[in-house]
Scaffold this motif. Structure first.
Motif, mmCIF file in Angstrom:
data_model
loop_
_atom_site.group_PDB
_atom_site.id
_atom_site.type_symbol
_atom_site.label_atom_id
_atom_site.label_comp_id
_atom_site.label_asym_id
_atom_site.label_seq_id
_atom_site.Cartn_x
_atom_site.Cartn_y
_atom_site.Cartn_z
ATOM 1 N N LEU A 140 -0.370 0.843 6.480
ATOM 2 C CA LEU A 140 -1.533 0.583 7.307
ATOM 3 C C LEU A 140 -1.386 -0.072 8.701
ATOM 4 C CD1 LEU A 140 -3.515 -0.573 3.966
ATOM 5 C CD2 LEU A 140 -3.524 1.672 5.553
ATOM 6 N N GLU A 143 -0.815 -6.898 5.316
ATOM 7 C CA GLU A 143 -1.865 -6.820 4.236
ATOM 8 C C GLU A 143 -2.355 -7.951 3.712
ATOM 9 O OE1 GLU A 143 -1.317 -3.611 0.953
ATOM 10 O OE2 GLU A 143 0.650 -3.452 2.100
ATOM 11 N N THR A 165 -3.975 -1.062 -2.242
ATOM 12 C CA THR A 165 -4.017 -2.111 -1.412
ATOM 13 C C THR A 165 -3.746 -3.481 -1.771
ATOM 14 O OG1 THR A 165 -6.239 -2.217 -1.354
ATOM 15 C CG2 THR A 165 -5.492 -0.705 0.529
ATOM 16 N N ALA A 177 0.821 -1.257 0.121
ATOM 17 C CA ALA A 177 -0.128 -0.066 -0.024
ATOM 18 C C ALA A 177 0.867 1.440 0.108
ATOM 19 C CB ALA A 177 -0.825 -0.012 1.247
ATOM 20 N N HIS A 178 0.401 2.429 -0.311
ATOM 21 C CA HIS A 178 0.960 3.540 -0.523
ATOM 22 C C HIS A 178 1.207 4.087 0.916
ATOM 23 C CE1 HIS A 178 0.552 4.096 -4.845
ATOM 24 N NE2 HIS A 178 -0.445 4.154 -4.663
ATOM 25 N N ILE A 179 0.519 3.772 1.816
ATOM 26 C CA ILE A 179 0.807 4.198 3.228
ATOM 27 C C ILE A 179 1.056 2.794 4.189
ATOM 28 C CG2 ILE A 179 -0.172 6.452 3.018
ATOM 29 C CD1 ILE A 179 -2.572 5.372 4.640
ATOM 30 N N PRO A 187 -7.386 -0.488 5.008
ATOM 31 C CA PRO A 187 -7.552 0.953 5.488
ATOM 32 C C PRO A 187 -8.713 1.077 6.464
ATOM 33 C CG PRO A 187 -7.421 0.506 3.275
ATOM 34 C CD PRO A 187 -7.332 -0.747 3.754
ATOM 35 N N TYR A 195 -6.889 0.462 9.664
ATOM 36 C CA TYR A 195 -6.275 1.698 10.147
ATOM 37 C C TYR A 195 -6.762 2.888 10.606
ATOM 38 C CZ TYR A 195 -3.239 5.697 9.004
ATOM 39 O OH TYR A 195 -2.302 6.734 8.986
ATOM 40 N N TYR A 242 -11.130 4.048 -2.872
ATOM 41 C CA TYR A 242 -10.697 3.909 -1.622
ATOM 42 C C TYR A 242 -9.509 2.834 -1.728
ATOM 43 C CZ TYR A 242 -10.462 3.743 3.564
ATOM 44 O OH TYR A 242 -10.235 3.805 4.943
ATOM 45 N N GLY A 250 -6.929 3.607 -4.454
ATOM 46 C CA GLY A 250 -5.906 5.014 -4.271
ATOM 47 C C GLY A 250 -5.199 4.697 -3.295
ATOM 48 N N LEU A 251 -5.264 3.829 -2.552
ATOM 49 C CA LEU A 251 -4.176 3.435 -1.467
ATOM 50 C C LEU A 251 -3.239 2.236 -2.030
ATOM 51 C CD1 LEU A 251 -6.171 3.904 1.930
ATOM 52 C CD2 LEU A 251 -4.266 5.392 0.921
#
Length: 183
Positions: A6, A10, A158, A2-4, A19, A22, A152, A155-156
């Motif tokens: 969490l 995963e 996942t 993921a971009h961040i 998310p 998170y 969502y 965009g992340l």
């Protein structure tokens, strides 16, 4: 990945579950929305039909996780299972669904493009096939919500399990426990 961060593995919390875990302050209301839209009874559409709408829109949005998971959820609740889901996703016009469901799926596809694409003709076509206002309302809301859920998840960036068996397992949990972030 993921971009961040969490804060979860995963592979144990793929797709939207990471998310939501998170940020439970936003995840819990989103899960409640999914529960009401997709499972709450009584409703003139079956949970399988509502999941099919979610899967169809997610497929149109090319969201691998949501399309795969909601296809599995729909299949687990429809008499002809994944064969029907695959037929609807491949060719709505020839898929063996009721004329009412086909008309509602056309409304969902219009919402996926833009809410403004839902025309009086589409709504009247659904009504002519027996759709009631609640079915039209919830079709629009399911389609709109899944555009958000899809964005969502994607965009992340996942994780989406590559193995369909993972989604079958998720379907069993959803059928038993409903929507909510797994512990």
């Amino acid at each position: 990945m993921a971009h961040i961060d969490l804060g979860v593995d995963e592979t144990l919390f793929p797709g939207i579950t990471g998310p939501m875990k998170y940020r439970p302050e936003t995840g819990n209301p989103l899960n409640e929305l999914a529960e009401v839209l997709l499972r709450r009874q009584p409703h003139p559409l079956t949970p399988g039909e509502r999941e099919l709408i979610a899967a169809y829109v997610s497929g149109l949005n090319e969201c691998t996780f949501c399309c795969s998971s909601h296809s599995a959820f729909a299949a687990a609740q429809l008499p002809t299972g994944m064969a029907l889901v695959d037929q609807v996703r491949a060719d709505l016009d020839s898929a063996p669904v009721t004329p009412k469901l086909r008309a509602l799926l056309r409304i969902a596809a219009a919402v996926q493009e833009s809410g403004r694409k839902v025309t009086p003709d589409l709504v009247e076509a659904a009504r002519a096939e027996g759709a009631v206002d609640l079915e039209i309302h919830d079709t629009v809301l399911i389609a709109a919500a899944f555009c958000m859920f899809n964005r969502y998840v994607d965009g992340l960036a996942t994780f989406a399990p590559p193995d369909q068996d993972a989604y079958t397992g998720m379907a069993a949990r959803i059928l038993e426990q409903g929507y909510g972030v797994p512990d």
